[in-house]
Structure formats: C-alpha cells, structure tokens
Write an enzyme that holds these catalytic residues in place. Structure first.
Site, PDB file in Angstrom:
ATOM      1  N   CYS A 335     -63.299 126.805 -36.850  1.00  0.00           N
ATOM      2  CA  CYS A 335     -64.318 127.242 -37.792  1.00  0.00           C
ATOM      3  C   CYS A 335     -65.518 126.306 -37.903  1.00  0.00           C
ATOM      4  CB  CYS A 335     -63.704 127.465 -39.164  1.00  0.00           C
ATOM      5  SG  CYS A 335     -62.245 126.499 -39.488  1.00  0.00           S
ATOM      6  N   ARG A 364     -52.577 121.207 -32.558  1.00  0.00           N
ATOM      7  CA  ARG A 364     -51.957 120.958 -33.857  1.00  0.00           C
ATOM      8  C   ARG A 364     -50.655 120.219 -33.635  1.00  0.00           C
ATOM      9  NH1 ARG A 364     -52.669 126.998 -36.570  1.00  0.00           N
ATOM     10  NH2 ARG A 364     -54.927 127.116 -36.229  1.00  0.00           N
ATOM     11  N   GLN A 382     -57.021 130.223 -29.260  1.00  0.00           N
ATOM     12  CA  GLN A 382     -57.086 131.400 -30.122  1.00  0.00           C
ATOM     13  C   GLN A 382     -58.254 132.284 -29.732  1.00  0.00           C
ATOM     14  OE1 GLN A 382     -57.444 129.068 -33.820  1.00  0.00           O
ATOM     15  NE2 GLN A 382     -55.651 130.197 -34.524  1.00  0.00           N
ATOM     16  N   ASP A 384     -60.541 133.612 -31.497  1.00  0.00           N
ATOM     17  CA  ASP A 384     -60.907 133.379 -32.883  1.00  0.00           C
ATOM     18  C   ASP A 384     -62.308 133.893 -33.175  1.00  0.00           C
ATOM     19  OD1 ASP A 384     -60.544 132.414 -35.384  1.00  0.00           O
ATOM     20  OD2 ASP A 384     -60.621 130.292 -34.846  1.00  0.00           O
ATOM     21  N   HIS A 386     -65.222 134.290 -36.598  1.00  0.00           N
ATOM     22  CA  HIS A 386     -65.576 134.176 -38.008  1.00  0.00           C
ATOM     23  C   HIS A 386     -66.704 135.153 -38.269  1.00  0.00           C
ATOM     24  CE1 HIS A 386     -63.394 130.440 -37.265  1.00  0.00           C
ATOM     25  NE2 HIS A 386     -62.959 130.639 -38.492  1.00  0.00           N
ATOM     26  N   LYS A 465     -54.773 137.558 -47.093  1.00  0.00           N
ATOM     27  CA  LYS A 465     -54.796 137.815 -45.652  1.00  0.00           C
ATOM     28  C   LYS A 465     -53.939 139.002 -45.272  1.00  0.00           C
ATOM     29  CE  LYS A 465     -50.986 134.653 -44.753  1.00  0.00           C
ATOM     30  NZ  LYS A 465     -50.348 133.755 -43.812  1.00  0.00           N
ATOM     31  N   HIS A 511     -62.015 135.239 -41.442  1.00  0.00           N
ATOM     32  CA  HIS A 511     -61.490 134.551 -40.273  1.00  0.00           C
ATOM     33  C   HIS A 511     -60.512 135.519 -39.650  1.00  0.00           C
ATOM     34  CE1 HIS A 511     -59.107 131.309 -38.213  1.00  0.00           C
ATOM     35  NE2 HIS A 511     -58.202 132.239 -38.367  1.00  0.00           N
TER      36      HIS A 511
END
Length: 636
Positions: A335, A364, A382, A384, A386, A465, A511
């Site tokens: 992000c 991670r 990911q 990913d 936003h 979520k 997200h």
RNA sequence: GCCCACAUAGCUCAGUCGGUAGAGCGCAUCCUUGGUAAGGAUGAGGUCACCGGUUCAAAUCCGGUUGUGGGCUCCA
C-alpha cells in the site's frame, strides 16, 4: 395419551410416558432401528427422553448430518473412555467434539506423549467397550455436585468448564465407570458404534489460547459402517496424491531449499512459466477493467512504516535492513507506494476512482510452524490493488471487484465460500464510517446474488472485509480473494481530493486482491486440477516425440515451427521406444503429445495424442497451432 | 511461536542388538530403430541434514541447530 407433531406437519398420539425411542417405534420398526437421537421442539435429545403433550418431535438417523454428529460425538466419548481406561490418572479429559468427517478429543497428558503406536491399543480398548455394549445414561445433577464429582476424579479441566457454566443443573453421561460432562445427546449404547479409526495426534492449546497449556488432541473418524469408513480413508489417500507439494516436485515446478530459507519458493522453469502466464493474464484482465499498473520498491524507509502504522502494528512480521545508518523495512504489503503515487498530485473528484494495481512481491516473517508448501510462505506476490474513490462511488467499486472475482473464479472453475467480517472490539474509525463501509460491502454482496456468512467482529482493526475462500484437495479452505475497506491509511497519509464544492475531502480506500497470493493460488490450482492444467495455462502445451531417429530432423523442423508460432512446445528425441516416451509425457501431464513417425514425415503432419489417451487425426503443424489457439480461447 | 513426529543416493524407501551403507526408479555409457503408459546390459552416485556429547566404536544413543510433516495459535 399425548399428542405430538412430526416434521412433516402430521400429528400422532402416543401413550403417557413415551420416549423418543417409543415414538420412533410407533412410526416404524425400521426408523426405530436407525434412530440415533432426536429433537424435541427443535432441541436435540436422547432417544430415552420423554415426550410431552404438544411437543414437536423429530427422529434423527445416521442419514442426516445431525444424526452423524451425535454418532461421532458418542464415538469421542468412547475414545475418551478407552484412553482413560488405559492411562488412568496420568491424564485428564477436556473436550471432544465432532467435526467435519470425524471427531477429536483433547487430553491433558503431561507425562505421556500419544503416538500412532498407541492408536492400536486405544482402538482395541474402544472395540472392547463396543462389544460390552454398555448403556449410555444421562444424569442431571446440581452444578456444585458435578464440581465435587469431577474434583474427586481429579478432572480439573472439567471442574473449570462446569464452574464457567451458568445453568443450575448440568448433564452428565455415564457409560460403565466412565462419566463425562456433556450436553448430549448421545447414542443409547456403546454397541451402536460400528466403524472408527484414530487418524492423527497433534498439540492444541486449551481453549485455543496460546497462553494456555498445550493439550494433546487425538483426531479420529467414525462412520455408520466399515464400507463408508474405507471409502472415506480412500478419498483422503486420493487427495494426498494431488497434494501440490508432491505434484510440484513431480512436475518440476518449484522447490524449497533449506540453505535458502524456510517459506521461500524457488521457481523452476516450468513453474516460473506457469506463474508468468498467470501474471500476464492478470495484467490483461486488470487493464480491461480500468486499473492502472504501478510498481513500488521492495524496501522503504522505516519512518514511512511508522507513518502508516505498520511499524506499531505489524513490526513482528517485518524484515528490516540497515545501510549507511538508515533503516529500511522490506515491504510486507504494497500500500505505501500506492499512497505516495496518490499524493504525488493534487487530486480532483473528477480523477476518481483511481485503481492502482501491482503484482507486488512482499515478505512477511510468518511463524515457523505455520509454513505449508505454497499455501503459506514468507515471500509471495499479491495481485494487489488499492482503489481510491469518493464515498458515493464505494458501492459501485465493490460490485466491480465482486464481478471481477466471479469472472476469474468462473474461468478456473473454483468452488468458493464468501464471508463478511464486521467491526471487531479493538478498532478505529467512527461508527458512521463503519456503517457506511459495512453496508456497502453487504449491499454489494446481496445485489450480486452471492451467498455469504457473517463473521461478527472478525474484521480488520481498520475496516470491514469480504473474504473469498477456495477449497483445496483435502477440503481445507484457503483465503484467496479479499476486499477490505481501510479508514486508516487515507487518514494517516492525509489523502484528499477537491470536491465539486471546491473543498478538500477524504477519499475512501479499498484494498483488494483477486487471486490473493500467486503462490497460494498456484498451490490450490495444482490441487484443483491435479496438475492437469488447462491448455491456456499449461507451462508445456505439447511435446514432440519421434518414433525413431529417422524422423529427428523433421521433428526439429516441427518444433521450431510451433515455437515460432507461440506454442509452448518441447521435444523428446531420445533414443527410446515410443511407448516409453509417451508414458513419460503422460506422467508429466503434458496436454498434447505430437507423435511423428515415417507416416507423418511423409505427409507433413503430426499425430496429436491428448493426455487422456485419445488420439486426434493427423494434422499439419499449422492446423495444430490453430487447434491450440481455439482450445485456449474457449477457456477464457 | 507452541506440541508431537521425522531427516539415509536426484526421488521413494530398507538398514536387526551401536561394529563403518543397500534396493527400486532416475542418471551416464553401450546394444537395440522399436507406432501410442516402462526393451536390454554395464556403470557412476551417499561427510547417513548440520554442530556438539556419550562410547574402543554412532546412520543407530543423548543435547542443540536447521529443515520438513500433522495440528494449535496467527494469516494471502
């Protein structure tokens, strides 16, 4: 006489003092034989329970999930009984529920670690208890009496459980000299348990809290008969064969290496190609839907992670590095750079929504014990994005993402479950924010016609979520897609846009990921297809096999033609028999084997054989290219 | 991170009571030129995960580390 109502709405008269068993017998002798328990006014009850006038009565048999649950729960007591008989005072019993496809029982056993070698003895004792056909009797006692009883038996965990109950009277179930606190219901006799097997042993925290003592959990399963038990065990065996770790090695897709580090995937050529194909597919699909492709750096200054709140909330999971006295955090999420891109300009409401998409590789530090093949790793990528939009646009954006998810899952043919998680106790943001976002998520789900379950209080601390969970070969669910509203980052980074009113406003942020982590998705994908990937995503689509050395030159020619035409083709020109090469290609799960012998060489064709064993008519290489293109376009 | 188990050739595994390492597959070479799921012969391959301890002697027993598996907790 008493009047009772049956599930089909019909009513029936039974004599005073009738039990559920009597009712079952009244309805039919076969039902009486198959009955395991029942429900009175919707509440589960033993067959020995008395019915009263006006009751709604239902008889449960092993054909229903509820009946099977009773059966397995009784089997759990049977196992606890056997373990108690064999290990006596050295252990304490705790809880033992039925679960999907079986049951478990947790024991406190500080001096003996159960091992599969103990299973046979325990199963043997269970069988003896079955053969003894002990009556299982329900007993209701005052709470203090129950506490006293279990204290005298040295069962401190049971004492604790009872002390936390609020009811003045608790129920106990006795079989022989074994007694357990239990709500019930249970089968009337131990002799009714027919087929069971202990499957594994594992540690489990008391009450699922890692601050508590570690108990030993024995997993087992029970079925109404041996045939069903064997079928179930065979199904598990089949599932093991499609374990992505096994297929990943067999197809030479990826590996892990002790020297490289745990949870770090090393992609071999075929696996890397598969992954690249997926990533290319994703880029195309995102561009079509109005996303912008962006890219951020792998490391960002630690101060920025402090701004975002990751340093305070996520530090334990992050890797850090320091050079020239400057500390950097290796990104665990994507992000940050997306926030910086947003902030790089003054934004107008006319610019929104902005959809930043990144195939972002993150690291991670997951706890060592949770790593699991490709499904749980420490370094992953990911898909990913936003989405930054106005509050008014939120609903439409969520629907867009849901439609995206449905499209993609449809292409792969995945089964999935949808969950929505609402505000947890520890959270930030105003009630108004939460309401807006939760309603938007829930409304979008309803409008999309998706079935979903609500996980109350299970949202992230920064927003509610939606989670989409795929099932793997062993029916385990893995979260892949997720859509999360986030109130913190626009705030922390002071994101704003100029509205039509000329004032600054805070954008709303979503997200979201579709496949989730490419690594995990590929793991599930492998199991889903058992390695037989659809043609469009197969890293190797075809392999050329010659019958004898005589066609080697022609085979080379075809190979280059196909490769130039964009077919992912390999060749096997080794001096081996055709059957041998077919077998190898088959085991490598390559969709098409292109046989070239003298016949094909003379007619300028190839003879395609599909991996299911079916042969296509010989065709020219050009026709085969067309055939591959057609098949690929049919899939997506 | 926690509990339990495991780690022997590239893969799958055997290895008895502590006495110095084995199979099948794969790989290499040779023979074989064979039409749709395994042709034959010969050969090479191991610091028994790593570090330490016990012992005359350790793949084997003990401790630690790393990795893996099944769970728990946590999560994409």
């Amino acid at each position: 006489m008493l009047r009772i109502t049956l599930p089909d709405g019909s009513s029936r008269e039974v004599p005073e003092g009738s039990t559920l068993q009597d009712v079952a017998a009244e309805i039919g002798s076969r039902l009486a034989k198959q009955a395991v328990a029942g429900k009175i006014n919707g509440r589960p009850a033993d067959l020995a329970a008395l019915v009263a006038d006006g009751d709604r009565v239902e008889i449960l048999t092993l054909t229903s999930d509820a009946g099977l649950e009773v059966y397995r729960h009784t089997a759990a007591h049977l196992m606890a009984h056997a373990v108690k008989d064999l290990f006596g005072d050295a252990i304490q019993v705790t809880i033992g529920p039925s679960i999907e496809n079986g049951f478990y029982y947790d024991f406190y056993s500080p001096h003996h670690a159960f091992s599969p070698e103990d299973f046979e003895r325990i199963e043997g004792r269970m069988q003896e208890l079955v053969d003894a056909d002990l009556p299982i009797v329900r007993d209701e006692v005052r709470r203090d009496q129950a506490v006293e009883l279990f204290r005298s038996l040295g069962e401190e965990y049971k004492v604790q459980l009872i002390e936390e109950l609020t009811e003045p009277v608790v129920s106990l179930y006795r079989q022989g000299d074994f007694v357990d606190l239990c709500r019930g219901p249970h089968l009337p006799r131990t002799g009714l348990i027919k087929a069971f097997k202990l499957t594994s042993v594992a540690g489990a925290y008391w009450r699922g809290d890692e601050k508590n003592a570690m108990l030993q959990r024995i997993y087992a399963t029970a079925f109404p008969d041996n045939k069903q038990l064997r079928t179930h065990l065979a199904r598990i065996e089949e599932a093991r064969k499609r374990d992505h770790r096994r297929i990943g090695r067999e197809l030479d897709l990826f590996s892990f290496n002790e020297e490289a580090g745990a949870g770090l995937v090393i992609w071999h050529p075929r696996g890397a190609l598969l992954r690249t194909l997926l990533e290319d597919f994703e880029r195309r699909e995102h561009l079509r839907r109005g996303y912008d492709l962006v890219l951020g750096p792998q490391i960002l200054k630690t101060e920025l992670w402090q701004t975002s709140g990751h340093y305070d909330n996520y530090r334990e999971n992050m890797y850090f590095t320091e050079v020239d006295g400057q500390s950097y955090g290796i990104k665990p999420m994507n992000c940050l750079s997306h926030m910086l891109i947003y902030k790089s300009h003054m934004r107008s409401y006319r610019d929104l929504p902005l959809r930043y998409f990144e195939l972002g590789t993150v690291h991670r530090h997951e706890k060592s014990g949770v790593l699991h093949g490709l499904l749980r790793v420490r370094g992953f990528t990911q898909d990913d994005a936003h989405i930054l939009c106005t509050p008014e646009q939120l609903d439409g954006e969520i629907k867009g993402v849901l439609a995206f998810v449905q499209d993609i899952m449809g292409i792969f043919g995945f089964e999935y479950e949808v969950e929505i998680s609402t505000r947890p106790e520890k959270s930030i943001g105003t009630n108004q924010d939460w309401e807006l976002a939760t309603n938007a998520l829930m409304g979008a789900l309803k409008d999309s016609g998706l079935e979903f379950v609500i996980n109350d209080g299970d949202g992230a601390f920064y927003g509610p979520k939606i989670d989409i969970k795929l099932k793997d070969a062993l029916d385990r669910k893995w979260q892949c897609a997720t859509i999360q509203c986030d109130f913190t980052l626009p705030e922390r980074f002071d994101l704003n846009y100029i509205g039509a009113d000329g004032e600054k406003h805070r954008p709303v942020m979503l997200h979201r990921v579709i496949l989730g982590a490419i690594e995990r998705f590929i793991g599930v994908l492998i199991e889903h297809f058992a390695g037989n990937f659809p043609l469009w995503i197969s890293p190797v689509q075809a392999i050329i096999v010659n019958v004898t050395d005589n066609q080697a030159g022609y085979a080379e020619q075809v190979f280059h033609y196909l490769r130039d035409a964009g077919v992912r083709v390999e060749k096997d020109l080794r001096n081996e028999k055709l059957g041998f090469k077919i077998r190898e290609a088959q085991m490598a799960k390559i969709p098409y084997m292109l046989v070239v012998g003298d016949n094909e060489m003379q007619s300028g064709t190839v003879a395609p054989r599909y991996r299911n064993g079916k042969n296509l008519d010989p065709m020219s290489a050009a026709d085969f290219v067309q055939h591959v293109q057609d098949e690929c376009s049919r899939y997506h």
